[in-house]
Write an enzyme that holds these catalytic residues in place. Structure first.
Site, PDB file in Angstrom:
ATOM      1  N   ARG A 175     -18.338  -2.820   9.021  1.00 12.34           N
ATOM      2  CA  ARG A 175     -17.056  -2.700   9.716  1.00 12.34           C
ATOM      3  C   ARG A 175     -16.780  -1.248  10.079  1.00 12.34           C
ATOM      4  O   ARG A 175     -17.128  -0.350   9.321  1.00 12.34           O
ATOM      5  CB  ARG A 175     -15.920  -3.175   8.790  1.00 12.34           C
ATOM      6  CG  ARG A 175     -15.733  -4.659   8.800  1.00 12.34           C
ATOM      7  CD  ARG A 175     -14.764  -5.179   7.753  1.00 12.34           C
ATOM      8  NE  ARG A 175     -13.885  -4.216   7.116  1.00 12.34           N
ATOM      9  CZ  ARG A 175     -13.147  -4.505   6.052  1.00 12.34           C
ATOM     10  NH1 ARG A 175     -13.173  -5.717   5.519  1.00 12.34           N
ATOM     11  NH2 ARG A 175     -12.369  -3.609   5.514  1.00 12.34           N
ATOM     12  N   ARG A 207      -9.855   7.020   4.381  1.00 12.80           N
ATOM     13  CA  ARG A 207      -9.132   5.949   3.673  1.00 12.80           C
ATOM     14  C   ARG A 207      -8.864   6.324   2.217  1.00 12.80           C
ATOM     15  O   ARG A 207      -7.830   5.978   1.666  1.00 12.80           O
ATOM     16  CB  ARG A 207      -9.925   4.636   3.744  1.00 12.80           C
ATOM     17  CG  ARG A 207      -9.961   4.057   5.152  1.00 12.80           C
ATOM     18  CD  ARG A 207     -10.846   2.845   5.225  1.00 12.80           C
ATOM     19  NE  ARG A 207     -10.238   1.683   4.621  1.00 12.80           N
ATOM     20  CZ  ARG A 207     -10.906   0.571   4.304  1.00 12.80           C
ATOM     21  NH1 ARG A 207     -12.193   0.489   4.508  1.00 12.80           N
ATOM     22  NH2 ARG A 207     -10.274  -0.451   3.779  1.00 12.80           N
ATOM     23  N   ARG A 209       0.819  -1.202   0.000  1.00 11.87           N
ATOM     24  CA  ARG A 209       0.000   0.000   0.000  1.00 11.87           C
ATOM     25  C   ARG A 209       0.856   1.257   0.000  1.00 11.87           C
ATOM     26  O   ARG A 209       0.310   2.361  -0.012  1.00 11.87           O
ATOM     27  CB  ARG A 209      -0.890   0.014   1.236  1.00 11.87           C
ATOM     28  CG  ARG A 209      -2.307  -0.493   0.983  1.00 11.87           C
ATOM     29  CD  ARG A 209      -3.054  -0.326   2.266  1.00 11.87           C
ATOM     30  NE  ARG A 209      -4.477  -0.284   2.166  1.00 11.87           N
ATOM     31  CZ  ARG A 209      -5.277  -1.347   2.318  1.00 11.87           C
ATOM     32  NH1 ARG A 209      -4.771  -2.533   2.464  1.00 11.87           N
ATOM     33  NH2 ARG A 209      -6.579  -1.198   2.293  1.00 11.87           N
ATOM     34  N   ARG A 219     -21.595  -2.196   2.303  1.00 10.15           N
ATOM     35  CA  ARG A 219     -20.824  -3.413   2.602  1.00 10.15           C
ATOM     36  C   ARG A 219     -21.179  -3.985   3.964  1.00 10.15           C
ATOM     37  O   ARG A 219     -21.396  -3.249   4.919  1.00 10.15           O
ATOM     38  CB  ARG A 219     -19.324  -3.087   2.602  1.00 10.15           C
ATOM     39  CG  ARG A 219     -18.790  -3.149   1.245  1.00 10.15           C
ATOM     40  CD  ARG A 219     -17.390  -3.515   1.005  1.00 10.15           C
ATOM     41  NE  ARG A 219     -16.326  -3.198   1.888  1.00 10.15           N
ATOM     42  CZ  ARG A 219     -15.061  -3.234   1.479  1.00 10.15           C
ATOM     43  NH1 ARG A 219     -14.762  -3.538   0.248  1.00 10.15           N
ATOM     44  NH2 ARG A 219     -14.092  -2.964   2.321  1.00 10.15           N
TER      45      ARG A 219
END
Ligand code: AMP
Length: 214
Positions: A160, A171, A88, A127
């Protein structure tokens, strides 16, 4: 075959990585899954990683890289693997390349699943994850058979912490700042493959298979 999946969080790289792993009989290695398993088991690594994950930040490179390099030395990685969520950052990519070079080896493909930020934010709020077995769903695109219940193990599904809208924005910022430069890194090595991640899951996978071969 050694494959790296690139793409913003929520681009669907995990879904594609699982399908690649199944078709080509190689392990799917997700650093996010490894961290989440550690959090669930209350390990020291999990406690350390959670501090960063809950804020949408990256876990420090050294911690992540050591973990990953150890993992790819396992016997099941002999014929390759698909890495999902690693590297990443450029330093992580360099460490991976150095570790592979020591084994006279190199990454074969870096596949970027390309999805614009607007779609990502819409997708991630839908999600749902099973914290028991790691299965993931989407209330619209990939719903579980019974409401909010994992098809695989029957546990309750959750949004989550790191998929919550404010964390997703953070993010994405981290992705553009630290992870996106990897595209140039792998393009310079001539192993970058671009796929359009806004298409149906099946079509994205078909595009990937076209490059990797049947
Ligand atoms: P993921 O499931 O891949 O979206 O990862 C969830 C979270 O785990 C990320 O937002 C990071 O906090 C952490 N994480 C996963 N992989 C890495 C990595 N390669 N480097 C740093 N942090 C990571």
């Amino acid at each position: 075959m050694k494959i790296i999946m690139l793409g913003a969080p929520g681009a669907g790289k995990g879904t594609q990585a699982k399908q690649i792993a199944e078709k080509y009989h190689i392990p799917h290695i997700s650093t996010g899954d490894i961290f989440r398993a550690n959090i669930k088991n209350g390990t020291q690594l999990g406690k350390e990683a959670k501090k960063y994950m809950d804020q949408g930040m990256l876990v420090p490179d050294e911690l992540t890289t050591n973990l990953l390099v150890d993992r790819i030395k396992n016997a099941d990685c002999e014929n390759g693997y698909v890495l999902d969520g690693f590297p990443r950052t450029i330093p992580q990519a360099e460490c991976l390349d150095q570790a592979l070079a020591k084994m006279d080896d190199a990454v074969d493909y870096a596949i970027n699943v390309d999805v614009p930020d607007e779609n990502i934010i819409r997708r991630m709020s839908g999600r749902r994850a099973c914290l028991s077995c790691g299965a993931t769903y989407h209330i619209q695109y990939h719903p579980p058979k019974a409401d909010n219940t994992c098809d695989v193990c029957g546990s309750q599904l959750v949004l989550r912490d790191d998929d919550k809208p404010e964390t997703v924005k953070k993010r994405l910022e981290v992705y553009h700042g630290q992870t996106q430069p990897l595209m140039d890194y792998y393009a310079a090595k001539n192993i970058l493959i671009q796929v359009d991640g806004t298409q149906d899951i099946e079509k994205v996978f078909a595009d990937i298979v076209q490059v990797l071969g049947e």
